[in-house]
Design an enzyme around this catalytic site. Structure first.
Site, PDB file in Angstrom:
ATOM      1  N   ASN A 108      12.475 -15.259 -31.239  1.00 51.24           N
ATOM      2  CA  ASN A 108      12.233 -14.867 -32.633  1.00 51.24           C
ATOM      3  C   ASN A 108      10.757 -14.912 -33.021  1.00 51.24           C
ATOM      4  O   ASN A 108      10.405 -15.004 -34.184  1.00 51.24           O
ATOM      5  CB  ASN A 108      13.114 -15.675 -33.582  1.00 51.24           C
ATOM      6  CG  ASN A 108      12.895 -17.169 -33.414  1.00 51.24           C
ATOM      7  OD1 ASN A 108      11.981 -17.589 -32.710  1.00 51.24           O
ATOM      8  ND2 ASN A 108      13.711 -17.964 -34.062  1.00 51.24           N
TER       9      ASN A 108
ATOM     10  N   TYR B 212       9.644 -29.957 -30.107  1.00 47.19           N
ATOM     11  CA  TYR B 212      11.041 -29.619 -30.407  1.00 47.19           C
ATOM     12  C   TYR B 212      11.984 -30.820 -30.274  1.00 47.19           C
ATOM     13  O   TYR B 212      13.186 -30.642 -30.043  1.00 47.19           O
ATOM     14  CB  TYR B 212      11.502 -28.470 -29.502  1.00 47.19           C
ATOM     15  CG  TYR B 212      11.006 -27.109 -29.969  1.00 47.19           C
ATOM     16  CD1 TYR B 212      11.287 -26.624 -31.250  1.00 47.19           C
ATOM     17  CD2 TYR B 212      10.266 -26.279 -29.119  1.00 47.19           C
ATOM     18  CE1 TYR B 212      10.832 -25.384 -31.681  1.00 47.19           C
ATOM     19  CE2 TYR B 212       9.802 -25.020 -29.538  1.00 47.19           C
ATOM     20  CZ  TYR B 212      10.104 -24.584 -30.818  1.00 47.19           C
ATOM     21  OH  TYR B 212       9.664 -23.345 -31.233  1.00 47.19           O
TER      22      TYR B 212
ATOM     23  N   GLU C  86       3.033 -31.777 -36.644  1.00 37.75           N
ATOM     24  CA  GLU C  86       2.803 -30.692 -35.689  1.00 37.75           C
ATOM     25  C   GLU C  86       1.320 -30.337 -35.564  1.00 37.75           C
ATOM     26  O   GLU C  86       0.830 -30.071 -34.462  1.00 37.75           O
ATOM     27  CB  GLU C  86       3.621 -29.464 -36.113  1.00 37.75           C
ATOM     28  CG  GLU C  86       5.125 -29.706 -35.978  1.00 37.75           C
ATOM     29  CD  GLU C  86       5.984 -28.586 -36.564  1.00 37.75           C
ATOM     30  OE1 GLU C  86       5.420 -27.583 -37.057  1.00 37.75           O
ATOM     31  OE2 GLU C  86       7.217 -28.714 -36.528  1.00 37.75           O
TER      32      GLU C  86
ATOM     33  N   HIS D 293       6.918 -19.544 -34.750  1.00 41.10           N
ATOM     34  CA  HIS D 293       7.299 -20.857 -35.280  1.00 41.10           C
ATOM     35  C   HIS D 293       6.484 -21.139 -36.531  1.00 41.10           C
ATOM     36  O   HIS D 293       5.289 -20.840 -36.567  1.00 41.10           O
ATOM     37  CB  HIS D 293       7.021 -21.969 -34.262  1.00 41.10           C
ATOM     38  CG  HIS D 293       7.096 -23.336 -34.885  1.00 41.10           C
ATOM     39  ND1 HIS D 293       8.292 -23.999 -35.072  1.00 41.10           N
ATOM     40  CD2 HIS D 293       6.132 -24.136 -35.436  1.00 41.10           C
ATOM     41  CE1 HIS D 293       8.061 -25.152 -35.692  1.00 41.10           C
ATOM     42  NE2 HIS D 293       6.758 -25.262 -35.922  1.00 41.10           N
TER      43      HIS D 293
ATOM     44  N   LYS E 145       5.016 -17.163 -30.400  1.00 41.35           N
ATOM     45  CA  LYS E 145       5.671 -17.601 -29.169  1.00 41.35           C
ATOM     46  C   LYS E 145       5.455 -16.566 -28.053  1.00 41.35           C
ATOM     47  O   LYS E 145       4.981 -15.446 -28.301  1.00 41.35           O
ATOM     48  CB  LYS E 145       7.165 -17.809 -29.447  1.00 41.35           C
ATOM     49  CG  LYS E 145       7.453 -18.857 -30.538  1.00 41.35           C
ATOM     50  CD  LYS E 145       8.959 -19.084 -30.650  1.00 41.35           C
ATOM     51  CE  LYS E 145       9.355 -19.764 -31.933  1.00 41.35           C
ATOM     52  NZ  LYS E 145      10.820 -19.984 -32.016  1.00 41.35           N
TER      53      LYS E 145
HETATM   54  P1  IDP Z   1      13.176 -22.098 -36.988  1.00 38.97           P
HETATM   55  O1  IDP Z   1      12.262 -21.658 -35.876  1.00 38.97           O
HETATM   56  O2  IDP Z   1      13.609 -20.951 -37.851  1.00 38.97           O
HETATM   57  O3  IDP Z   1      12.656 -23.278 -37.777  1.00 38.97           O
HETATM   58  P2  IDP Z   1      15.007 -23.991 -35.724  1.00 38.97           P
HETATM   59  O4  IDP Z   1      16.406 -24.208 -36.179  1.00 38.97           O
HETATM   60  O5  IDP Z   1      14.005 -25.061 -36.017  1.00 38.97           O
HETATM   61  O6  IDP Z   1      14.540 -22.566 -36.288  1.00 38.97           O
HETATM   62  O7  IDP Z   1      15.063 -23.748 -34.139  1.00 38.97           O
HETATM   63  C1  IDP Z   1      13.888 -23.765 -33.358  1.00 38.97           C
HETATM   64  C2  IDP Z   1      13.939 -22.598 -32.398  1.00 38.97           C
HETATM   65  O8  IDP Z   1      15.015 -22.784 -31.483  1.00 38.97           O
HETATM   66  C3  IDP Z   1      14.213 -21.240 -33.041  1.00 38.97           C
HETATM   67  O9  IDP Z   1      13.064 -20.655 -33.609  1.00 38.97           O
HETATM   68  C4  IDP Z   1      14.767 -20.452 -31.867  1.00 38.97           C
HETATM   69  O10 IDP Z   1      13.726 -20.019 -30.987  1.00 38.97           O
HETATM   70  C5  IDP Z   1      15.602 -21.515 -31.169  1.00 38.97           C
HETATM   71  N1  IDP Z   1      16.988 -21.488 -31.679  1.00 38.97           N
HETATM   72  C6  IDP Z   1      17.439 -22.006 -32.837  1.00 38.97           C
HETATM   73  N2  IDP Z   1      18.756 -21.780 -33.009  1.00 38.97           N
HETATM   74  C7  IDP Z   1      19.145 -21.108 -31.919  1.00 38.97           C
HETATM   75  C8  IDP Z   1      20.409 -20.588 -31.488  1.00 38.97           C
HETATM   76  O11 IDP Z   1      21.441 -20.712 -32.169  1.00 38.97           O
HETATM   77  N3  IDP Z   1      20.431 -19.924 -30.296  1.00 38.97           N
HETATM   78  C9  IDP Z   1      19.333 -19.777 -29.529  1.00 38.97           C
HETATM   79  N4  IDP Z   1      18.111 -20.260 -29.884  1.00 38.97           N
HETATM   80  C10 IDP Z   1      18.026 -20.913 -31.070  1.00 38.97           C
HETATM   81 MG    MG Z   2      12.263 -25.265 -37.144  1.00 37.76          MG
END
Ligand code: IDP
Ligand code: MG
Length: 156
Positions: A112, A49, A126, A115, A9
């Protein structure tokens, strides 16, 4: 043998962590079979998303991924989808295990860095969304015979 979608990202690219993160997947023994540096369109971001539409973090997430270039990769290997998710670590970097990418390099639950597809169905959807026909290669690494034993193909 599976192929999964991995995206470095904007925060990973901006922080100069592309090589370091890429190395985590390569040294694990996974195979990079597709890769491109792109700006993400609004359309691709919202489609990618879609499952998070309406969640409190959704608008910021779309702004974040469309703001600056990302490195999109297709990564292949035995159980590649689950293996990559373990290499990446849990969503919130502050609670992600040390030794994972998020556990070692991050402090945020939104920034983070990586992805990774979370299931076979997501990976298929995807990969189709991010790569055109012919952009994912079938080439093997010659070192693979020293990473995977014949028996790994038949046993889990
Ligand atoms: P993942 O990337 O670990 O699969 P997902 O739940 O699919 O996590 O969420 C997609 C992305 O949305 C996350 O990687 C993060 O960038 C963002 N995200 C998810 N949960 C939160 C949150 O509680 N606060 C802020 N951003 C979040
Ligand atoms: Mg995810």
């Amino acid at each position: 043998m599976q192929t999964t979608l991995i995206i470095l990202k904007p925060d990973a690219v901006q922080r100069g962590l592309m090589g370091t993160i890429l190395n985590r997947f390569e040294r694990k023994g996974l195979r990079i079979v597709g890769m491109k540096l792109i700006m993400v369109s609004q359309e691709t971001a919202t489609e990618h998303y879609a499952e998070h539409h309406g969640k409190p973090f959704y608008d910021n997430l779309i702004k974040f991924v469309t703001r600056s270039p990302v490195l999109v990769m297709a990564i292949a290997g035995i159980d590649a989808i689950a293996v990559c998710r373990r290499v990446i670590g849990s969503t919130n970097c502050r609670s992600a295990d040390p030794g994972t990418i998020r556990g070692d390099f991050g402090m945020s639950s939104s920034f983070n860095m990586v992805h990774g597809s979370d299931s076979l169905e997501s990976a298929k959807r995807e990969l189709k969304l991010w790569f055109k026909d012919g952009e994912i290669l079938d080439a093997k690494r010659t070192s693979e015979q020293w990473v995977i034993a014949e028996s790994d193909y038949t046993r889990s």
